[in-house]
Scaffold this motif. Structure first.
Motif, PDB file in Angstrom:
ATOM      1  N   PHE A 117       0.833  -1.199   0.000  1.00 44.42           N
ATOM      2  CA  PHE A 117       0.000   0.000   0.000  1.00 44.42           C
ATOM      3  C   PHE A 117       0.870   1.253   0.000  1.00 44.42           C
ATOM      4  N   GLU A 118       1.981   1.214   0.755  1.00 43.46           N
ATOM      5  CA  GLU A 118       2.870   2.381   0.853  1.00 43.46           C
ATOM      6  C   GLU A 118       3.383   2.783  -0.535  1.00 43.46           C
ATOM      7  N   CYS A 119       3.813   1.783  -1.319  1.00 42.87           N
ATOM      8  CA  CYS A 119       4.308   2.086  -2.676  1.00 42.87           C
ATOM      9  C   CYS A 119       3.190   2.676  -3.540  1.00 42.87           C
ATOM     10  N   ALA A 120       2.014   2.081  -3.428  1.00 44.29           N
ATOM     11  CA  ALA A 120       0.882   2.584  -4.225  1.00 44.29           C
ATOM     12  C   ALA A 120       0.543   4.010  -3.809  1.00 44.29           C
ATOM     13  N   ASP A 121       0.609   4.255  -2.517  1.00 42.34           N
ATOM     14  CA  ASP A 121       0.272   5.583  -2.001  1.00 42.34           C
ATOM     15  C   ASP A 121       1.296   6.629  -2.471  1.00 42.34           C
ATOM     16  N   SER A 150      -7.984   7.160 -12.438  1.00 39.94           N
ATOM     17  CA  SER A 150      -9.285   6.906 -11.814  1.00 39.94           C
ATOM     18  C   SER A 150      -9.613   5.413 -11.864  1.00 39.94           C
ATOM     19  N   LYS A 151      -9.416   4.832 -13.047  1.00 33.27           N
ATOM     20  CA  LYS A 151      -9.735   3.405 -13.199  1.00 33.27           C
ATOM     21  C   LYS A 151      -8.821   2.559 -12.331  1.00 33.27           C
ATOM     22  N   ALA A 152      -7.521   2.890 -12.342  1.00 31.09           N
ATOM     23  CA  ALA A 152      -6.559   2.124 -11.561  1.00 31.09           C
ATOM     24  C   ALA A 152      -6.909   2.173 -10.067  1.00 31.09           C
ATOM     25  N   LEU A 153      -7.361   3.335  -9.642  1.00 36.00           N
ATOM     26  CA  LEU A 153      -7.714   3.509  -8.235  1.00 36.00           C
ATOM     27  C   LEU A 153      -8.896   2.605  -7.861  1.00 36.00           C
ATOM     28  N   LEU A 154      -9.896   2.597  -8.763  1.00 37.87           N
ATOM     29  CA  LEU A 154     -11.087   1.790  -8.484  1.00 37.87           C
ATOM     30  C   LEU A 154     -10.781   0.297  -8.487  1.00 37.87           C
ATOM     31  N   GLU A 155      -9.761  -0.095  -9.261  1.00 37.10           N
ATOM     32  CA  GLU A 155      -9.425  -1.525  -9.358  1.00 37.10           C
ATOM     33  C   GLU A 155      -8.313  -1.918  -8.398  1.00 37.10           C
ATOM     34  N   SER A 156      -7.816  -0.972  -7.618  1.00 35.86           N
ATOM     35  CA  SER A 156      -6.643  -1.255  -6.782  1.00 35.86           C
ATOM     36  C   SER A 156      -6.915  -2.331  -5.728  1.00 35.86           C
ATOM     37  N   ARG A 182      -7.650  -1.009  -2.120  1.00 32.93           N
ATOM     38  CA  ARG A 182      -8.773  -0.083  -1.964  1.00 32.93           C
ATOM     39  C   ARG A 182      -9.167   0.110  -0.495  1.00 32.93           C
ATOM     40  N   ASP A 183      -9.150  -0.972   0.275  1.00 33.62           N
ATOM     41  CA  ASP A 183      -9.531  -0.846   1.695  1.00 33.62           C
ATOM     42  C   ASP A 183      -8.603   0.103   2.433  1.00 33.62           C
ATOM     43  N   GLU A 184      -7.296  -0.033   2.175  1.00 38.99           N
ATOM     44  CA  GLU A 184      -6.321   0.845   2.845  1.00 38.99           C
ATOM     45  C   GLU A 184      -6.513   2.299   2.403  1.00 38.99           C
ATOM     46  N   PHE A 185      -6.745   2.468   1.093  1.00 36.07           N
ATOM     47  CA  PHE A 185      -6.966   3.838   0.597  1.00 36.07           C
ATOM     48  C   PHE A 185      -8.219   4.438   1.239  1.00 36.07           C
ATOM     49  N   THR A 186      -9.261   3.619   1.339  1.00 38.85           N
ATOM     50  CA  THR A 186     -10.505   4.101   1.950  1.00 38.85           C
ATOM     51  C   THR A 186     -10.261   4.509   3.389  1.00 38.85           C
ATOM     52  N   GLY A 220     -10.888   7.998   2.988  1.00 34.15           N
ATOM     53  CA  GLY A 220     -12.349   7.957   3.025  1.00 34.15           C
ATOM     54  C   GLY A 220     -12.934   7.331   1.763  1.00 34.15           C
ATOM     55  N   GLU A 221     -14.246   7.053   1.833  1.00 34.88           N
ATOM     56  CA  GLU A 221     -14.932   6.327   0.764  1.00 34.88           C
ATOM     57  C   GLU A 221     -15.374   7.267  -0.365  1.00 34.88           C
ATOM     58  N   LEU A 222     -15.541   8.537  -0.014  1.00 30.18           N
ATOM     59  CA  LEU A 222     -16.153   9.490  -0.939  1.00 30.18           C
ATOM     60  C   LEU A 222     -15.416   9.597  -2.280  1.00 30.18           C
ATOM     61  N   MET A 223     -14.085   9.586  -2.192  1.00 28.44           N
ATOM     62  CA  MET A 223     -13.261   9.683  -3.397  1.00 28.44           C
ATOM     63  C   MET A 223     -13.656   8.585  -4.406  1.00 28.44           C
ATOM     64  N   PHE A 224     -13.894   7.380  -3.898  1.00 24.71           N
ATOM     65  CA  PHE A 224     -14.246   6.263  -4.771  1.00 24.71           C
ATOM     66  C   PHE A 224     -15.655   6.424  -5.335  1.00 24.71           C
ATOM     67  N   ILE A 225     -16.556   6.871  -4.471  1.00 23.13           N
ATOM     68  CA  ILE A 225     -17.951   7.060  -4.922  1.00 23.13           C
ATOM     69  C   ILE A 225     -17.983   8.065  -6.079  1.00 23.13           C
ATOM     70  N   ASN A 226     -17.219   9.162  -5.917  1.00 16.56           N
ATOM     71  CA  ASN A 226     -17.214  10.195  -6.957  1.00 16.56           C
ATOM     72  C   ASN A 226     -16.521   9.726  -8.235  1.00 16.56           C
ATOM     73  N   GLU A 227     -15.422   8.996  -8.080  1.00 16.97           N
ATOM     74  CA  GLU A 227     -14.728   8.465  -9.268  1.00 16.97           C
ATOM     75  C   GLU A 227     -15.666   7.544 -10.050  1.00 16.97           C
ATOM     76  N   GLU A 228     -16.400   6.701  -9.307  1.00 14.87           N
ATOM     77  CA  GLU A 228     -17.320   5.772  -9.969  1.00 14.87           C
ATOM     78  C   GLU A 228     -18.389   6.536 -10.747  1.00 14.87           C
ATOM     79  N   MET A 229     -18.877   7.607 -10.144  1.00 16.60           N
ATOM     80  CA  MET A 229     -19.891   8.421 -10.811  1.00 16.60           C
ATOM     81  C   MET A 229     -19.321   9.077 -12.066  1.00 16.60           C
ATOM     82  N   ASP A 230     -18.119   9.635 -11.920  1.00 15.93           N
ATOM     83  CA  ASP A 230     -17.487  10.306 -13.063  1.00 15.93           C
ATOM     84  C   ASP A 230     -17.312   9.342 -14.242  1.00 15.93           C
TER      85      ASP A 230
END
Ligand SMILES: [Zn+2]
Length: 566
Positions: free
Chosen positions: A33-37, A92-98, A101-105, A109-119
């Motif tokens: 997760f650290e590398c991804a972050d 955006s796609k990479a983030l949603l498929e990461s 995801r749990d660590e990022f959330t 927070g979850e909001l970033m993912f909700i908005n990316e999915e909407m976009d």
């Protein structure tokens, strides 16, 4: 750093593409997760740089449209930024498929993912051509309005030059100004209808191609409606009809009597509030800026720091001058953790609004400047407008400095206008719901829908008499209906919350300010409804909220010493 010292660097699109790809690949191949972050942060810096350079070019171009260098840069960016969208979407796609995801959330927070999915639901490469066509049509509309050469009083006016006459205290001049403008729109009615007709069909087609039910759904996704549905909005409409419309109607009836015009009012008479004219600032531009500086300095330590930062770094450009673009805005310059305010002072109360409304946006941006990622710095539009519309009410504290002896008149008209705005704004939104639900409507049927809604939301208006306006066509002058579908209701939600703040100020000013600071402090880390409840405010979708603000406003307005209004 002073604005003029901020360095503009021409963006190298090819190397940006490469760098974005590099950080996306690093993100995808990260095994911890650290590398991804870390890769995510690198990508964030690239996005900030693009935004910073885009903002610098935009500001410098609008401040002086005659500057050839920035004119060319703006053209370059208009052409090349859309190319980068595709690359930004890779992240955006990479983030949603990461896999992390749990660590990022947990961290962001979850909001970033909700908005990316909407976009992502609002875009697919097949609709690029249709999106370009949509842009072309809205530009065609804006150009048509900008091209207006309206003969009035022996002069040739643009729509915005005509605006002061539309509020003139002389009944005859005011009516003539509205008639002249109405005639211009009427002469161009065929084109206005044709552009909108194409837009409705095109937007409907785009929605279908994206696999959505209709354009309303796409419109909601585009606006990132992540915490309320169209059913909630319908409920809000009902409460507006129940509580706001009667109160606004009462205000208009009293106004009609005060200005000596017959009720129901025609459009021209509905634009005048006082026989002596709408309140004007007491000083010149320098006085307004000095009053603003003093207001923010005494308001709180946070706003004092903010306003000193704005002035020290020359982040306001508010005087009209040759070559300057029209309008006003507030924009973020992320690499310098700064906001910039642009305006064209014209001697009306708009000038004060710039230093209250736009500075409300700027204060929120300044407060959020250290938040990462950028997506969490700013909430959705209705929440951004709470920052600005509520600041307008907090600035009542300085009404005396801004308006001198017209301060009381200003307060009355500000509150009354806020109340009167919500029915109109809600009607604009209701109209759009009907239009996109029934894309087969003819232009004539759309006008009838508007005329019918006018009877529901604006019973104080008398149709007829003035060309175009009187014919139920007034929706065609509301830019948002053409350019930013479903945006308008955001102002109504924000105004409702701003009125909640106003009501709180009447009983406990400190509590209102603390609650405002809390809301601004959350920046974009929460959804609209969460922002409101976490700041101790009531949800605008609960009809009791509108009932309660209407009661307080109604009481305040009826107890107001009317001898001060002339
Ligand atoms: Zn605003």
């Amino acid at each position: 750093m002073k604005f003029n010292e901020m360095r503009y660097v021409h963006l190298d699109i090819e190397s940006l593409k490469e760098e974005i790809c590099k950080s996306v690949n690093k993100f995808k191949s990260a095994d911890t997760f650290e590398c991804a972050d870390t890769a995510f942060a690198e990508y964030g810096r690239l996005a900030d740089t693009v935004e910073t350079q885009t903002a610098l070019a935009y500001i410098r171009h609008t401040v002086n449209t005659l500057d050839e260098f920035y004119d060319k840069e703006q053209e370059f960016l208009d052409e090349n930024l859309p190319v980068l969208t595709e690359y930004f979407q890779m992240m955006s796609k990479a983030l949603l498929e990461s896999p992390f995801r749990d660590e990022f959330t947990k961290k962001y927070g979850e909001l970033m993912f909700i908005n990316e999915e909407m976009d992502l639901k609002t875009f697919s490469p097949e609709i690029v051509g249709d999106l370009q066509e949509e842009n072309k049509l809205t530009t065609e509309y804006e150009k048509l309005l900008a091209s207006a050469q309206i003969e009035f009083n022996g002069k040739i006016c643009t729509v915005s030059q005509l605006a002061p006459y539309k509020q003139d205290t002389d009944d005859k001049i005011r009516l003539e100004a509205w008639t002249a403008e109405g005639r211009f729109y009427k002469e161009n009615k065929e084109q206005l209808d044709s552009i909108f007709d194409k837009l409705v069909r095109l937007r409907n087609k785009i929605a279908k191609n994206l696999g959505l039910e209709d354009f309303t759904q796409l419109g909601y996704y585009r606006m990132r409606r992540n915490s309320y549905t169209k059913e909630d909005v319908a409920k809000f409409r009902e409460a507006v009809q129940k509580y706001l419309v009667p109160l606004a109607d009462k205000i208009y009836r009293e106004t009609a009597e005060r200005i000596g015009r017959p009720y129901p009012l025609n459009y021209a008479d509905s634009a005048l509030m006082f026989k002596s004219g709408n309140p004007k600032p007491s000083g010149n531009a320098d006085d307004i800026l000095a009053a603003a500086k003093n207001f923010y300095r005494t308001l709180s330590p946070e706003t004092a720091e903010f306003i000193d930062f704005m002035f020290e770094n020359e982040l306001l450009d508010v005087l009209s001058k040759k070559g300057k673009a029209q309008g006003g805005y507030c924009i973020e310059i992320p690499d310098y953790k700064a906001e910039f305010i642009f305006a064209n002072f014209n001697g009306t109360s708009d000038d004060v609004e710039t230093v209250t409304h736009e500075a409300g946006h700027a204060f929120a941006g300044y407060t959020a400047r250290n938040i990462f990622p950028a997506a969490l710095r700013s909430p959705t539009m209705e929440s951004c407008e709470i920052h600005s519309m509520s600041m307008e009410f907090f600035a009542w504290k300085a009404a005396g400095e801004f308006y001198g002896k017209e301060a009381d008149k200003f307060k009355y008209s500000h509150l009354a206008s806020a109340v009167k705005f919500i029915p109109y704004g809600t009607m604009v939104d209701h109209f759009q719901h009907i239009v996109y639900e029934r894309p087969e409507l003819t232009p004539e049927q759309r006008d009838s829908v508007w005329a019918e809604l006018t009877g529901v939301y604006m019973p104080w208006i008398k149709l007829g008499e003035i060309p175009f306006y009187g014919d139920g066509c007034a929706w065609q002058r509301q830019h948002h209906i053409y350019s930013s579908p479903f945006y308008y209701i955001d102002y109504c939600f924000a105004q409702t919350v701003a009125l909640e703040f106003w009501a709180m100020m009447q009983t406990d000013w400190e509590k209102a300010w603390e609650s405002y600071k809390k809301l601004v402090g959350f920046a974009g880390t929460k959804k609209f409804t969460e922002l409101v409840s976490s700041s101790g405010l009531d949800n605008p979708f609960d009809e009791n909220t509108l009932r309660s603000v209407c009661e307080t406003a109604s009481k305040w307005l009826s107890e107001f010493d009317k001898t001060k209004l002339d």
